[in-house]
Design an enzyme around this catalytic site. Sequence first.
Site, PDB file in Angstrom:
ATOM      1  N   HIS A  56      56.552  32.521  44.684  1.00  0.00           N
ATOM      2  CA  HIS A  56      56.205  31.107  44.519  1.00  0.00           C
ATOM      3  C   HIS A  56      56.541  30.317  45.789  1.00  0.00           C
ATOM      4  O   HIS A  56      55.749  29.493  46.247  1.00  0.00           O
ATOM      5  CB  HIS A  56      56.936  30.544  43.292  1.00  0.00           C
ATOM      6  CG  HIS A  56      56.439  29.206  42.868  1.00  0.00           C
ATOM      7  ND1 HIS A  56      57.258  28.147  42.575  1.00  0.00           N
ATOM      8  CD2 HIS A  56      55.177  28.733  42.710  1.00  0.00           C
ATOM      9  CE1 HIS A  56      56.533  27.091  42.253  1.00  0.00           C
ATOM     10  NE2 HIS A  56      55.273  27.417  42.312  1.00  0.00           N
TER      11      HIS A  56
ATOM     12  N   ASP B 163      46.638  18.128  40.567  1.00  0.00           N
ATOM     13  CA  ASP B 163      45.822  19.339  40.735  1.00  0.00           C
ATOM     14  C   ASP B 163      44.526  19.247  39.949  1.00  0.00           C
ATOM     15  O   ASP B 163      44.537  19.086  38.722  1.00  0.00           O
ATOM     16  CB  ASP B 163      46.617  20.570  40.278  1.00  0.00           C
ATOM     17  CG  ASP B 163      47.766  20.827  41.216  1.00  0.00           C
ATOM     18  OD1 ASP B 163      47.512  21.214  42.353  1.00  0.00           O
ATOM     19  OD2 ASP B 163      48.924  20.606  40.800  1.00  0.00           O
TER      20      ASP B 163
ATOM     21  N   SER C 276      55.001  21.324  41.748  1.00  0.00           N
ATOM     22  CA  SER C 276      56.287  21.058  42.385  1.00  0.00           C
ATOM     23  C   SER C 276      56.153  19.907  43.391  1.00  0.00           C
ATOM     24  O   SER C 276      55.109  19.745  44.024  1.00  0.00           O
ATOM     25  CB  SER C 276      56.781  22.284  43.149  1.00  0.00           C
ATOM     26  OG  SER C 276      56.242  23.462  42.623  1.00  0.00           O
TER      27      SER C 276
ATOM     28  N   ASN D 128      54.711  20.262  47.016  1.00  0.00           N
ATOM     29  CA  ASN D 128      53.256  20.414  47.095  1.00  0.00           C
ATOM     30  C   ASN D 128      52.548  19.067  46.977  1.00  0.00           C
ATOM     31  O   ASN D 128      51.558  18.808  47.667  1.00  0.00           O
ATOM     32  CB  ASN D 128      52.750  21.366  45.998  1.00  0.00           C
ATOM     33  CG  ASN D 128      53.237  22.788  46.213  1.00  0.00           C
ATOM     34  OD1 ASN D 128      53.615  23.152  47.328  1.00  0.00           O
ATOM     35  ND2 ASN D 128      53.252  23.575  45.162  1.00  0.00           N
TER      36      ASN D 128
ATOM     37  N   LYS E 175      53.961  31.298  48.336  1.00  0.00           N
ATOM     38  CA  LYS E 175      52.683  30.651  47.990  1.00  0.00           C
ATOM     39  C   LYS E 175      52.728  29.168  48.380  1.00  0.00           C
ATOM     40  O   LYS E 175      51.780  28.631  48.969  1.00  0.00           O
ATOM     41  CB  LYS E 175      52.415  30.819  46.490  1.00  0.00           C
ATOM     42  CG  LYS E 175      51.104  30.248  45.994  1.00  0.00           C
ATOM     43  CD  LYS E 175      51.111  28.757  45.708  1.00  0.00           C
ATOM     44  CE  LYS E 175      51.792  28.373  44.443  1.00  0.00           C
ATOM     45  NZ  LYS E 175      51.743  26.900  44.189  1.00  0.00           N
TER      46      LYS E 175
ATOM     47  N   ASP F   9      46.861  12.460  37.507  1.00  0.00           N
ATOM     48  CA  ASP F   9      47.181  13.876  37.650  1.00  0.00           C
ATOM     49  C   ASP F   9      46.864  14.253  39.112  1.00  0.00           C
ATOM     50  O   ASP F   9      46.113  13.547  39.791  1.00  0.00           O
ATOM     51  CB  ASP F   9      46.311  14.690  36.679  1.00  0.00           C
ATOM     52  CG  ASP F   9      46.400  16.178  36.944  1.00  0.00           C
ATOM     53  OD1 ASP F   9      47.529  16.687  37.072  1.00  0.00           O
ATOM     54  OD2 ASP F   9      45.338  16.834  37.051  1.00  0.00           O
TER      55      ASP F   9
ATOM     56  N   GLY G 107      52.310  25.659  35.907  1.00  0.00           N
ATOM     57  CA  GLY G 107      53.473  25.975  36.733  1.00  0.00           C
ATOM     58  C   GLY G 107      53.228  27.291  37.451  1.00  0.00           C
ATOM     59  O   GLY G 107      52.914  28.317  36.817  1.00  0.00           O
TER      60      GLY G 107
ATOM     61  N   GLU H 153      43.455  23.810  43.067  1.00  0.00           N
ATOM     62  CA  GLU H 153      43.523  25.185  42.543  1.00  0.00           C
ATOM     63  C   GLU H 153      42.506  26.061  43.271  1.00  0.00           C
ATOM     64  O   GLU H 153      42.829  27.156  43.707  1.00  0.00           O
ATOM     65  CB  GLU H 153      43.254  25.218  41.027  1.00  0.00           C
ATOM     66  CG  GLU H 153      44.167  24.345  40.188  1.00  0.00           C
ATOM     67  CD  GLU H 153      45.615  24.820  40.145  1.00  0.00           C
ATOM     68  OE1 GLU H 153      45.955  25.822  40.797  1.00  0.00           O
ATOM     69  OE2 GLU H 153      46.420  24.162  39.464  1.00  0.00           O
TER      70      GLU H 153
ATOM     71  N   THR I 202      52.292  18.577  36.938  1.00  0.00           N
ATOM     72  CA  THR I 202      53.210  19.695  36.711  1.00  0.00           C
ATOM     73  C   THR I 202      53.406  20.539  37.976  1.00  0.00           C
ATOM     74  O   THR I 202      54.038  21.592  37.927  1.00  0.00           O
ATOM     75  CB  THR I 202      52.740  20.593  35.550  1.00  0.00           C
ATOM     76  OG1 THR I 202      51.393  20.933  35.754  1.00  0.00           O
ATOM     77  CG2 THR I 202      52.867  19.904  34.229  1.00  0.00           C
TER      78      THR I 202
HETATM   79  C1  XBP Z   1      49.039  21.976  37.825  1.00  0.00           C
HETATM   80  C2  XBP Z   1      49.751  23.238  37.676  1.00  0.00           C
HETATM   81  C3  XBP Z   1      50.515  23.756  38.820  1.00  0.00           C
HETATM   82  C4  XBP Z   1      49.675  24.246  39.981  1.00  0.00           C
HETATM   83  C5  XBP Z   1      50.494  24.977  41.011  1.00  0.00           C
HETATM   84  O1  XBP Z   1      48.653  21.446  36.571  1.00  0.00           O
HETATM   85  O2  XBP Z   1      49.761  23.841  36.622  1.00  0.00           O
HETATM   86  O3  XBP Z   1      51.277  24.834  38.370  1.00  0.00           O
HETATM   87  O4  XBP Z   1      48.710  25.163  39.504  1.00  0.00           O
HETATM   88  O5  XBP Z   1      51.597  24.234  41.407  1.00  0.00           O
HETATM   89  P1  XBP Z   1      48.323  19.894  36.389  1.00  0.00           P
HETATM   90  P2  XBP Z   1      53.068  24.845  41.497  1.00  0.00           P
HETATM   91  O6  XBP Z   1      47.106  19.583  37.204  1.00  0.00           O
HETATM   92  O7  XBP Z   1      48.019  19.763  34.914  1.00  0.00           O
HETATM   93  O8  XBP Z   1      49.507  19.090  36.774  1.00  0.00           O
HETATM   94  O9  XBP Z   1      52.958  26.192  42.098  1.00  0.00           O
HETATM   95  O10 XBP Z   1      53.820  23.858  42.344  1.00  0.00           O
HETATM   96  O11 XBP Z   1      53.593  24.913  40.093  1.00  0.00           O
HETATM   97 MG    MG Z   2      45.215  18.903  36.743  1.00  0.00          MG
END
Ligand code: XBP
Ligand code: MG
Length: 258
Positions: A82, A11, A125, A128, A85, A9, A52, A18, A123
């Site tokens: 978005h 994030d 983009s 990023n 951001k 994973d 997301g 985050e 999840t």
């Molecule tokens: C990551 C997310 C993403 C990020 C922001 O979850 O939920 O939405 O918070 O990224 P995980 P984007 O770690 O479970 O993959 O703005 O590109 O969506």
């Molecule tokens: Mg995560």
Amino acid sequence: MNLRALLWDVDGTIAETERDGHRVAFNEAFEAMGLPWRWDEAYYGRLLATTGGRERLLRDMTTRDDAPPSARERESLAVALHLSKNRRYQQRVAQGLVALRPGVRELMEDASRAGLVQAIVTTTSRPNVDSLMHHHFGAKWAARFEVVVCGDEVRRKKPAPDAYERVLERLGLEAAETLAIEDSPAGVGAARAACVPVVVTPSAYFPHVDAKGALAVGPGLHDRQGWSPAPLAGTGRVTLADLCAWHLSTPALHFSQT
Ligand code: XBP
Ligand code: MG
């Protein structure tokens, strides 16, 4: 079954994106667009239940009297915010404000020396992911990973199993031959829904993640103290040998009960 692939994973797992990136960048985007909205840490922690970034914005708008009234206007505002951001997030990454979590690089190197396949399952983009990985691993970062599945390529984001199912299909591996590393309830849920064994390193927003069904939970890959169950005897960071031992302990039931 032997462990053949590590599924990372992004994030919260590879970096505290985050805490150090996305939340701050969302607030900058609100300010730049003249909106009074701000997400504090406690509120953002709750909003993370919606995966997301665009979806999170739309979720938040359902609670605001000053959000645009029509669905179409909300959608276009969410898209614009978005994009803004993400630009700001990528700038923060490029400025070195989003560090790798300790122990991540070392474990990736262990895995690559051992000839294990590695993949990204996130999840977020793709741009990023690209900016974070480029910053830390250089322009050829993608060569380290057999497959990269991002949020913009699947129909349903985590906790749905789609991203994990996609990566298994593209790798041509069975779930039991892989091991995911995740930080959040949605991530653990997604891995388990795809029958993928999972090890959890909770991130700043999920210190008490309910990791039911995970093989192991611990404070981070940099430290073998505080893990449940304990890794192999020894000191220092969590190693590939520890992951293999946890993977060997995968109960057969895990795969039929998820
Ligand atoms: C990551 C997310 C993403 C990020 C922001 O979850 O939920 O939405 O918070 O990224 P995980 P984007 O770690 O479970 O993959 O703005 O590109 O969506
Ligand atoms: Mg995560």
